[in-house]
Each structure stands twice: as structure tokens, then as C-alpha cells.
Design a protein around this motif. Structure first.
Motif, PDB file in Angstrom:
ATOM      1  N   UNK A 220       0.840  -1.193   0.000  1.00  0.00           N
ATOM      2  CA  UNK A 220       0.000   0.000   0.000  1.00  0.00           C
ATOM      3  C   UNK A 220       0.873   1.241   0.000  1.00  0.00           C
ATOM      4  N   UNK A 221       0.556   2.205  -0.879  1.00  0.00           N
ATOM      5  CA  UNK A 221       1.266   3.474  -0.940  1.00  0.00           C
ATOM      6  C   UNK A 221       0.264   4.614  -0.968  1.00  0.00           C
ATOM      7  N   UNK A 222       0.477   5.602  -0.107  1.00  0.00           N
ATOM      8  CA  UNK A 222      -0.365   6.796  -0.060  1.00  0.00           C
ATOM      9  C   UNK A 222       0.534   8.016  -0.228  1.00  0.00           C
ATOM     10  N   UNK A 223       0.150   8.911  -1.155  1.00  0.00           N
ATOM     11  CA  UNK A 223       0.868  10.155  -1.375  1.00  0.00           C
ATOM     12  C   UNK A 223      -0.101  11.308  -1.140  1.00  0.00           C
ATOM     13  N   UNK A 224       0.307  12.272  -0.310  1.00  0.00           N
ATOM     14  CA  UNK A 224      -0.531  13.443  -0.053  1.00  0.00           C
ATOM     15  C   UNK A 224       0.183  14.710  -0.484  1.00  0.00           C
TER      16      UNK A 224
END
Length: 277
Positions: free
Chosen positions: A218-222
Motif C-alpha cells: 500500500x502506498x499513499x501520497x498526499x
């Protein structure tokens, strides 16, 4: 952070119907006229050696893998061609590890280019303790078929931070990492993006047998432009020491274009990977 551009490569390589290129940076709005009815496509090397996230479990030395595929479809006078190549190379010296990944996808329909993407990334990791590691990364994406307003023609991200191994055993591994970064992107008929960003990643591994294991990455970029998420759940089967199969479900979400997770793009695909040392 695990290379999120690999998830973009899978969406490009393992497409059925009209599927856009997706990653945690380009917002799933690249070319939509993918080659239709691909029954099986070989993805970018997504097979992950045991614990390559944050160096745990990695063997000392160099390694790599390559995947390539090509398809040609002729239907009632309409011809379409689709090719893809993925390459990974890296090494680990016991403390420091790095990976270089490159993926190229190209397609034509009736002699007209319909797909043209290049994805590349460099990841560096250094073990600080048995449980803590530092990381740095540079990633880039190019979509030669970005034509819709807001579509990302070029997308670059550089970042770093710290990671922690929550579980690290012979058959189960779970690592998380997070840190700041900076993103620069060019969009069609819109202002370019140039802003501070933050990344959070989770990688899980569970061995089912000597030849089979499950991974969930899982990868999250904000950033101010958008919040993006890419998740891949996959079943991996080693056929021989060099050849392996991977069946995965990739989910890509972008807050700029999706109201909730039900609007995310879901891609189910199979990849065949040849590993070399």
C-alpha cells in the motif's frame, strides 16, 4: 516506500478493455484507449523477493529480473499491437540496498499510437538498527498519450524518511515507512504542479509454502494537488528458481477524480517474471 510506479506499470501491462495508466502520482488519467481483450499480459517485474522492503531478508549481492510481452490483435480489419518491457536491478551489501526499476509500454491501433508510457525509479535504503531503516527515492513518469485536460504528461517525485519493521520472521513480514518529499508535474492545459508532498507506505508478506506467498503493498501520497492511493494484493508462485507467476489485484484511487474508494480503478492481472542474478 515501495516503488509505487511499479503499480502503474502493472495497470499498463495487465489491462483489459479501456484501462488508464495509474500510479500514486499521475491520478489514473493517462491514455484510455488500451488494447482491448488482452487475456494475459506480462507485467513489469513486480515479484518481490522475501523482504525487499527495507532490506530485511535480502541476500547480499546483486540481483534483477526482466519481463517482456507483446500482443497483436486483428479483428474485422482493425489491427492493434501492444508491447511492454520491465527491468529491475539492485544490490545489497549487508547495510545498504538500492533498486533501479524501468518500465516501457507502447501500443498502436491501426497504425496510430495509442499507448506510450515510461516509468522509472531509484530506491535507496540503509539499515539503522535491526528494526529501523532510512530510505530515499527518486521516481519519474512520462505519458506520451496524455491529452485530456488535467492529465499528467510528466510526473516526478523525490523523497525520504524512516521505516520500521513491525514483524520480521521467516514466514511473516510487515514494514511501514513514511517521510516528506517534493513533487513536480506537468499537466495538460493546467498549471504545473510544484509542491511539498508526504508519503506513507505499508508492505506485508506471508509465506503459504516453500513456493507460494501472498503480498499486500500500500502506498499513499498526499499533496495539495491530490491524495492518491495504490494498493496491490497478490498471490505469487515460484515455478522454478528463475521463473515465477504473479496474480494480483491493483486498486488505484485519486481524490482529484474519485469521490470515494468505490470509484477507484481495479485491475486484475497475471504476470510472468524471469529472475536473474
Amino acid at each position: 516506500m515501495k516503488n509505487v510506479f511499479i503499480a502503474a506499470a502493472i495497470s499498463g501491462f495487465v489491462a483489459t478493455g479501456a484501462v488508464a495508466q495509474v500510479s500514486a502520482f499521475d491520478g489514473q488519467n493517462a491514455s484510455a484507449d488500451a488494447v482491448e481483450n488482452l487475456e494475459e499480459a506480462i507485467a513489469d517485474e513486480r515479484e518481490r523477493d522475501l523482504g525487499s522492503f527495507g532490506n530485511e531478508g535480502r541476500e547480499i549481492g546483486s540481483y534483477g529480473s526482466i519481463a517482456a510481452r507483446g500482443t497483436f490483435v486483428s479483428n474485422d480489419g482493425a489491427d492493434s499491437t501492444d508491447v511492454g518491457v520491465g527491468l529491475r536491478y539492485g544490490s545489497y551489501d549487508g547495510v545498504n540496498g538500492f533498486d533501479v526499476t524501468t518500465s516501457l509500454t507502447y501500443g498502436e491501433t491501426n497504425g496510430v499510437k495509442s499507448k506510450d508510457t515510461l516509468l522509472a525509479g531509484i530506491d535507496y535504503r540503509r539499515d539503522l538498527t535491526d528494526a529501523v531503516f532510512g530510505f530515499g527515492k527518486l521516481e519519474a513518469a512520462y505519458d506520451g498519450m496524455a491529452v485530456e485536460d488535467g492529465a499528467y504528461e510528466r510526473d516526478y517525485f523525490v523523497g525520504g524518511g524512516l521505516g520500521y519493521r513491525i514483524i520480521s520472521s521467516a514466514d511473516t513480514q510487515w514494514s511501514v515507512q513514511a517521510g516528506p518529499g517534493y513533487r513536480v508535474a506537468e499537466r495538460v492545459n493546467m498549471e504545473d504542479v510544484s509542491e511539498v508532498a508526504a508519503s506513507v507506505s505499508s508492505n506485508m508478506f506471508r509465506s503459504l509454502s516453500d513456493a507460494t506467498y501472498i503480498t499486500n503493498d500500500t502506498d499513499v501520497i498526499y499533496s495539495d494537488a491530490s491524495t492518491t492511493l495504490v494498493n496491490e494484493l497478490a498471490l505469487n508462485v515460484s515455478m522454478t528458481q528463475s521463473l515465477s507467476l504473479r496474480t494480483g489485484l491493483t486498486t488505484a484511487f485519486n481524490s482529484e477524480t474519485d469521490d470515494d474508494l468505490s470509484d477507484a480503478i481495479n485491475t486484475l492481472g497475471m504476470s510472468v517474471i524471469y529472475n536473474f542474478n
